[in-house]
Design an enzyme around this catalytic site. Sequence first.
Site, PDB file in Angstrom:
ATOM      1  N   PRO A 227    -108.950  26.263  46.947  1.00  0.00           N
ATOM      2  CA  PRO A 227    -108.218  24.985  46.358  1.00  0.00           C
ATOM      3  C   PRO A 227    -106.932  25.296  46.418  1.00  0.00           C
ATOM      4  CG  PRO A 227    -109.281  26.450  44.852  1.00  0.00           C
ATOM      5  CD  PRO A 227    -109.618  27.099  46.126  1.00  0.00           C
ATOM      6  N   ASP A 401    -103.002  29.254  46.405  1.00  0.00           N
ATOM      7  CA  ASP A 401    -104.363  29.486  46.152  1.00  0.00           C
ATOM      8  C   ASP A 401    -104.463  29.280  44.556  1.00  0.00           C
ATOM      9  OD1 ASP A 401    -106.973  30.112  45.540  1.00  0.00           O
ATOM     10  OD2 ASP A 401    -107.052  31.925  46.732  1.00  0.00           O
ATOM     11  N   HIS A 402    -104.984  28.162  44.139  1.00  0.00           N
ATOM     12  CA  HIS A 402    -104.900  27.711  42.641  1.00  0.00           C
ATOM     13  C   HIS A 402    -105.739  28.848  41.967  1.00  0.00           C
ATOM     14  CE1 HIS A 402    -103.974  25.642  39.314  1.00  0.00           C
ATOM     15  NE2 HIS A 402    -103.449  24.585  39.871  1.00  0.00           N
ATOM     16  N   ARG A 403    -106.494  29.562  42.634  1.00  0.00           N
ATOM     17  CA  ARG A 403    -107.299  30.245  41.793  1.00  0.00           C
ATOM     18  C   ARG A 403    -106.828  31.578  41.359  1.00  0.00           C
ATOM     19  NH1 ARG A 403    -111.777  31.177  46.485  1.00  0.00           N
ATOM     20  NH2 ARG A 403    -109.908  31.741  47.460  1.00  0.00           N
TER      21      ARG A 403
END
Lengths: 429, 468
Positions: A227, A401-403
């Site tokens: 994401p 990387d939104h994680r």
Amino acid sequence: MTDILMPALSPTMEEGTLAKWNVKIGDVVKSGDVIAEIETDKATMEVEAVDEGIVDAILVPAGTAGVKVNTAIARLRGEDEAAAPAAAPAKAEAPASPAVPAPAAAKPVAAPAPVAAKADGASRVFASPLARRIADEKQVSLSGITGSGPHGRIVKADVENAKSAPAPAAAAPAAAAPPKPAATAASGQIPMIEQMGIPAGSYDLVPLDAMKKVIARRMTGSFRDVPHFPLTIDLEIDRLLDARGRINAALEKQGVKVSVNDIVIKAVALALKAVPDANASYTPEGIAMHHHADVAVAVAIDGGLITPIVRAAEGRTLADISKTMKDLAERARTRKLKAEEFQGGTFSVSNLGMMGIKSFNSIINEPQGCILSVGVGEKRPVVRGDQLAIATVMTVTLTCDHRVVDGAIGARWLQAFKGFIEDPVTMLA
Amino acid sequence: MALDFDLIVIGSGPGGYVAAIRAAQLGLKTAIVERELLGGVCLNWGCIPTKALLKSGEVFEQLSHLGDYGLGVEKPSFDFEKIVARSRGVAKQLNQGVAYLMKKHKIEVIEGEARLEKGSPSPKVVVALKAGGARTVQAKSVILATGARAKVIPAIGLAPDGDRIWTYREALTPKACPKSLLVVGSGAIGVEFASFYRALGSDVTVIEALDRILPVEDEEVSKAAQKAFEKRGLKFRIGAKVTKLAATKSGVKIDLESGGKSEVLTAERAIVAVGIDGNVENLGLETLGVKLDRGHVVIDSHCATGVAGLYAIGDVAGAPWLAHKASHEAIHCVEHIAGVAGPDIAAPIPGCTYAQPQIASVGLTEAFAKKAGHEVKVGRFPFRVNGKAIASGELEGFVKTVFDAKTGQLLGAHMIGGEVTEMIQGFALAMTMETTEAELMATVFPHPTMSEAMHESVLDAYGRVLHL
Ligand SMILES: Cc1cc2nc3c(=O)[nH]c(=O)nc-3n(C[C@H](O)[C@H](O)[C@H](O)COP(=O)(O)OP(=O)(O)OC[C@H]3O[C@@H](n4cnc5c(N)ncnc54)[C@H](O)[C@@H]3O)c2cc1C
């Protein structure tokens, strides 16, 4: 006579290109001599001799592609014929095959560093060797597969079931439709493109080489599974350009010429130290917080691209970074990088400024948490107070990387980076 | 009515008693019903007592080769009664071992013959007790592990007559060693008895209806086995159909038909080893609606029969009729019942024949692999060039490996030679772990051992054999 066999440079390698011979018939070879170079997907590897002897025959000429692992590529003749190894066949019964003890039969030539280019991600994936091999063949990423074996180990059946997973949705909207190489990798069926309306004979099909396959697989996997979001910011670089001029004047005697990109690498590394949350990788077991800023720099080469790494860039001088980068880029272009020189960076930089690109948005290089896309530095109107002025401006985009890196961390990192770029002296602090 | 147990197991062979132990380990209140002897066929009438006999035969056979080793004895002899008595003693010891294991795991042993009646959540188990009377018990689940017996075909005389015509049962406890013997069927059981009696000097002929002996083995192994047996004086009639077996005044007489010609063979005794029939009778299975197929209970991939709460494992649930297959299904089934993730039911099952020489295999034969659509790579390595084999004087046989050419998957391994039954587990482990040829090549095999031939066979499949 001893046959030298095509070595497997990685457990999954099945064939490779015999790029070059460093010996010719009649040469005396000692164990450890580099006798040939072999090309795989990303690297050219040197083949060292294991046995001693005189080159009796070169069985596969240089430049031959698709040489299967374990085919004899050359033959060595002993200076005085080697003795047979231990157990000699008994004379008892008439054997089906020749009973003469073969002298030190076919030994493979040891490969230097094994290439693990196909390992997916940083976190260790537990899978049976057979599952790995089939996944490799089918171009399926193991990281997306749930294992049904003991302790979640991925077994053959899991990969075979995964293979039939739905293909990515067809026909993307006209705008910015990304190329979809991985989706078409289906087992050698050429007419796929013709099914989609491109008439036969109107195109040439260039086979996918190993590098193309890896890029296709990794990029598709990343774009689909990570994401990601972009953050864009403008940087004024007049002071940086000025500093660069002075630095280069000082380094001239050493023959070093620092590029804007070298300074970007240094600023990236320092910003990662200032905002360590951005120097991180997502893994199912937890977030890996990296100790060093190992900056991977995308280098375009014939037939693809590769990302050599400036290790621990935070502690390097600009001159060092510059020299290192020059060496890495040069060897990248001749495909002479060792596996560890292009695998395992913690943050990537891609610079298309020299091609006049103003701004762009790169795809995350898994398992890294961010990638920075650097645009062209050009004179642009800027507003100072209420006045219009001219400044050299460079637009950069951080894809996150939104994680691991959420908007606030990404923004803080860009702030820190902007600080170093716009006022390079602060890099000395 | 309150349930008496969590699990009732019917039959105490390597299927049943292993199921009971595993269930007890998992905390299930467990009972096991046995009508005869704890340990089933395997310990009392199968695997174990035959191996005891075969050992006697093997040692005796070696006595006649002592000269090869620089040794000698006056005049080798044997006491047949003692050989049989030893075999019975071994069986007895293991039978008592199972009794101890049941006690240790607090498993209630119900001695008697069980029958099933409709019930919920699982069928009721009615036991006609050995001690007299009946007892009805019920549990959450019932596992049927009633095993199997020798297949007989009375219509053509292939059935024990109480004197000269034997099944494995009689062949395990004869009063004397017959001077001549006919063995009908060349599967593992037939070949093992043939090997034993031949070693003691009996004139043995094996009759096989199919076109080769040990028909489930790889063709090359069948061929090599026949040659090795013939060297020891065994005789064979291949592709020969028995039309009639009958006892005569002085022995037995067999009418054969092969290739349109008929033949009559006579001998002192005959052994019927033409297959196995599941013990599915008198259990009430028809009333419950349990599906049967050619004398065996049909099960799904968790050993369930389709009748609520009723499972079946081991010989009664079909081929391969092997003790370790029964135990493997036992573990899988019990863990499934207990809700624990168990081993893959489809694990490769090795098969062994303890003749002289031994035969062992796992996975697909070369022919079968090809039929299944695999492009194969095949490796072979003979023991006659293996250092340990030469030193031991065990030159017979070879190791053959079959790989899938595309993936490097080990599809099957086939061995014949000394002690190969002790080596096949290496390949079983490799197959279960899904190794490819790469890991097998990278594994270091100790020198000098017969097992080096396994390594070489793998190397040979990839054109890298060292000592050939
Ligand atoms: C001569 C011979 C040699 C063999 N050698 C080997 C070998 O080397 N290796 C190998 O793996 N396999 C061998 N086998 C096969 C092996 O013995 C069987 O595969 C194994 O015993 C099957 O186990 P099981 O638990 O399914 O049944 P069994 O061992 O047959 O046990 C079933 C038990 O259930 C009992 N029973 C049946 N019905 C009832 C009932 N209604 N109520 C109560 N109790 C009941 C029986 O009395 C028996 O004790 C051999 C077999 C024979 C005959």
